[in-house]
Design a protein around this motif. Sequence first.
Motif, PDB file in Angstrom:
ATOM      1  N   ASN A  77       0.976  -1.067   0.185  1.00  0.00           N
ATOM      2  CA  ASN A  77       0.100   0.135  -0.093  1.00  0.00           C
ATOM      3  C   ASN A  77       0.844   1.082   0.015  1.00  0.00           C
ATOM      4  N   ARG A 112      -0.198   4.939  -0.531  1.00  0.00           N
ATOM      5  CA  ARG A 112      -0.795   5.022  -2.200  1.00  0.00           C
ATOM      6  C   ARG A 112      -1.583   5.769  -2.065  1.00  0.00           C
ATOM      7  N   ASP A 114      -4.427   6.833  -4.577  1.00  0.00           N
ATOM      8  CA  ASP A 114      -5.406   5.997  -5.624  1.00  0.00           C
ATOM      9  C   ASP A 114      -6.134   7.241  -6.596  1.00  0.00           C
TER      10      ASP A 114
END
Length: 116
Positions: A77, A112, A114
Amino acid sequence: MHRRKVLKNLIQHGSAWVVLPLIAACSGGSSGSSKEYDLAAITDCADLSGLPEAEISKRNQLAYVEKTPIADNSCDNCQLYLPPTETRKCGGCQLFKGPVKPEAYCTYWAPRVDQG
């Protein structure tokens, strides 16, 4: 700024394909070893035997560990994680070479983002 002008002229005159690989080699694009480390060629994601010592040192400097000590912060992640693909069995990282486990962690972990 001068470098940009030179590169722009090379591209405009079609000479970039000859000169750019030389520039990359001179600026550290190659470690001088006979064969570049290729993550796609790795079949055992725990095998670091072909990894240059400088890359192992970089992993150590970034405090890479195979199991994260922080539950919500792991490589899978992280913004810098390169997940496995059809041609690459192991995950990787943008900061150093070599296989990276999804449940691993280093001090440069970044959440991360998105894009959707």
